[in-house]
Design a protein around this motif. Sequence first.
Motif, PDB file in Angstrom:
ATOM      1  N   THR A  30       0.193   2.893  88.403  1.00  0.00           N
ATOM      2  CA  THR A  30      -0.157   3.173  87.012  1.00  0.00           C
ATOM      3  C   THR A  30      -1.506   2.539  86.662  1.00  0.00           C
ATOM      4  O   THR A  30      -1.683   1.323  86.801  1.00  0.00           O
ATOM      5  CB  THR A  30       0.915   2.627  86.055  1.00  0.00           C
ATOM      6  OG1 THR A  30       2.153   3.281  86.317  1.00  0.00           O
ATOM      7  CG2 THR A  30       0.532   2.851  84.598  1.00  0.00           C
ATOM      8  N   ALA A  31      -2.439   3.349  86.203  1.00  0.00           N
ATOM      9  CA  ALA A  31      -3.749   2.835  85.795  1.00  0.00           C
ATOM     10  C   ALA A  31      -3.670   2.247  84.392  1.00  0.00           C
ATOM     11  O   ALA A  31      -2.924   2.733  83.544  1.00  0.00           O
ATOM     12  CB  ALA A  31      -4.791   3.954  85.837  1.00  0.00           C
ATOM     13  N   SER A  32      -4.427   1.167  84.164  1.00  0.00           N
ATOM     14  CA  SER A  32      -4.475   0.569  82.831  1.00  0.00           C
ATOM     15  C   SER A  32      -5.836  -0.064  82.602  1.00  0.00           C
ATOM     16  O   SER A  32      -6.488  -0.537  83.548  1.00  0.00           O
ATOM     17  CB  SER A  32      -3.380  -0.480  82.647  1.00  0.00           C
ATOM     18  OG  SER A  32      -3.702  -1.673  83.332  1.00  0.00           O
ATOM     19  N   GLN A  33      -6.241  -0.101  81.344  1.00  0.00           N
ATOM     20  CA  GLN A  33      -7.498  -0.744  80.992  1.00  0.00           C
ATOM     21  C   GLN A  33      -7.426  -2.237  81.251  1.00  0.00           C
ATOM     22  O   GLN A  33      -8.425  -2.868  81.591  1.00  0.00           O
ATOM     23  CB  GLN A  33      -7.842  -0.478  79.525  1.00  0.00           C
ATOM     24  CG  GLN A  33      -9.189  -1.026  79.095  1.00  0.00           C
ATOM     25  CD  GLN A  33     -10.330  -0.542  79.975  1.00  0.00           C
ATOM     26  OE1 GLN A  33     -10.384   0.645  80.319  1.00  0.00           O
ATOM     27  NE2 GLN A  33     -11.238  -1.424  80.361  1.00  0.00           N
ATOM     28  N   GLU A  34      -6.234  -2.816  81.104  1.00  0.00           N
ATOM     29  CA  GLU A  34      -6.072  -4.259  81.347  1.00  0.00           C
ATOM     30  C   GLU A  34      -6.394  -4.600  82.799  1.00  0.00           C
ATOM     31  O   GLU A  34      -7.093  -5.566  83.093  1.00  0.00           O
ATOM     32  CB  GLU A  34      -4.651  -4.690  81.014  1.00  0.00           C
ATOM     33  CG  GLU A  34      -4.467  -6.189  80.870  1.00  0.00           C
ATOM     34  CD  GLU A  34      -5.103  -6.761  79.623  1.00  0.00           C
ATOM     35  OE1 GLU A  34      -5.597  -7.894  79.685  1.00  0.00           O
ATOM     36  OE2 GLU A  34      -5.116  -6.065  78.597  1.00  0.00           O
ATOM     37  N   ASN A  35      -5.902  -3.793  83.728  1.00  0.00           N
ATOM     38  CA  ASN A  35      -6.229  -4.029  85.135  1.00  0.00           C
ATOM     39  C   ASN A  35      -7.723  -3.838  85.396  1.00  0.00           C
ATOM     40  O   ASN A  35      -8.333  -4.596  86.152  1.00  0.00           O
ATOM     41  CB  ASN A  35      -5.415  -3.089  86.037  1.00  0.00           C
ATOM     42  CG  ASN A  35      -3.948  -3.471  86.114  1.00  0.00           C
ATOM     43  OD1 ASN A  35      -3.608  -4.646  86.172  1.00  0.00           O
ATOM     44  ND2 ASN A  35      -3.077  -2.473  86.091  1.00  0.00           N
ATOM     45  N   ARG A  36      -8.309  -2.817  84.766  1.00  0.00           N
ATOM     46  CA  ARG A  36      -9.745  -2.582  84.962  1.00  0.00           C
ATOM     47  C   ARG A  36     -10.568  -3.771  84.466  1.00  0.00           C
ATOM     48  O   ARG A  36     -11.499  -4.210  85.135  1.00  0.00           O
ATOM     49  CB  ARG A  36     -10.166  -1.312  84.231  1.00  0.00           C
ATOM     50  CG  ARG A  36      -9.646  -0.019  84.838  1.00  0.00           C
ATOM     51  CD  ARG A  36     -10.280   1.196  84.184  1.00  0.00           C
ATOM     52  NE  ARG A  36      -9.705   2.439  84.677  1.00  0.00           N
ATOM     53  CZ  ARG A  36      -8.720   3.096  84.073  1.00  0.00           C
ATOM     54  NH1 ARG A  36      -8.213   2.623  82.937  1.00  0.00           N
ATOM     55  NH2 ARG A  36      -8.250   4.220  84.578  1.00  0.00           N
ATOM     56  N   SER A  37     -10.238  -4.268  83.285  1.00  0.00           N
ATOM     57  CA  SER A  37     -11.044  -5.348  82.704  1.00  0.00           C
ATOM     58  C   SER A  37     -10.840  -6.664  83.430  1.00  0.00           C
ATOM     59  O   SER A  37     -11.772  -7.462  83.555  1.00  0.00           O
ATOM     60  CB  SER A  37     -10.714  -5.506  81.220  1.00  0.00           C
ATOM     61  OG  SER A  37      -9.355  -5.879  81.043  1.00  0.00           O
TER      62      SER A  37
END
Length: 435
Positions: free
Chosen positions: A82-89
């Motif tokens: 699952t992609a998330s902005q939290e992981n990206r940041s």
Amino acid sequence: MRVVVAVMMTGLVMGCAGQSAGGGASAAPAARTETPASAPSRTPTPSPDPASQVEETLAGMSVSDKVGQLFMPVLYGARADTASQENRSRYGVATPAEMIEKYRPGGVILFPWAGNVKSVKQVVSLTNGLQAASPGIPLLIAADQENGKVSRLSPLVTDLPSASVIGATGKPSLAREAAEVTGTELLALGVNLDFAPVADVNINPRNPVIGPRAYGDDPDEVAKMVAAAVRGFHDAGVASTAKHFPGHGDTTVDSHTGLPVIDHSREQWEKLDAPPFRAAVEAGVDAVMSAHVVMPKLDPSGDPATLSKKILTGLLREELGFTGVISTDALDMAGVRKRYGDGEVAVRAILAGADILLMPPDFPKAYKAVMSAVKSGRISEERLDRSVRRILTLKQARGILHEAPKADAERAVRVLDSPAHREVARRINAAAGGS
């Protein structure tokens, strides 16, 4: 249970002996890379001897492999893909699986607030997906499941009483049963390490952070409960963690928001704080978690125990004889961030004696700081190997050094909150004088 613990302790003793000889450091190949890489590590053919399995695995690891093993971050999302902005940041990648492939952490910890805990089948799918993403060496997948006030997997798991209720029964056998129930349910979900039991003695009624999380205020009685709980987790096949060393029971400050100072003399510490930790070590506890507390009579530096070599190495390792894994408490807590930056804190924790860096608030900064410290020699490769050897030995003892068991969702549904487990909770409440 006795066989598993015996194997674990054999491996741990070997790891400790390897400290003076350099262990796998001298035999390890030159570092292949010193930045995160996506290529899987070489997985050696397992030797039949547990200690040799650990050494062979260690010898096949690059420096970046080893540094990754020290970290236990929080990853965000209900699935490994699952992609998330939290992981990206936070990690510069979209999914938990991509983070694991990039950095190769030694473990992860699950939390509801990170979107990790929604249903039994979802958690099983997540833990299986996380393990599938880990190249070469399976993960320690941890939960902070004490029961009672701190129950990160509620409402999926059996609603067991808090440690204070169990302590009120006066029956260590019930502490063992409760831990076995918790461990059995965690393992069914694919979780192999619990950050429990609490070994603090809650001698201060104004303590804002421990309170009912402790078995009580009598050091000897708490020690019996802690030892029994460690054995219960081992009965279930799950790794256990005694926390928070050297003791968080006599504070009026919450280390999540401030830095507590405990003014116990050495004699008071021996009498009030040490007995449950000694009992945990004697029972074969897998890990000990440090406390973000200052004990100036034990270490006058002003550093919290998490960053104190006198406390983690001097007291815990050399005096109490603990040869297992030392985990920091969460590094995003205010109590450990007062004096140093988030990168320096990670380095100082390793130098103090910690093996697992739990939940660094700025993972890339902490990772780079540890890598730089290894490259410069501030953290010697021998010191790095000692921590990695202990982590690998824990994994070997729990049967996940080379291949993690795959959790089964249908079995987990049957096991969690089962009638038999609810009956254990009922008996504990009845023995404590409840309904």
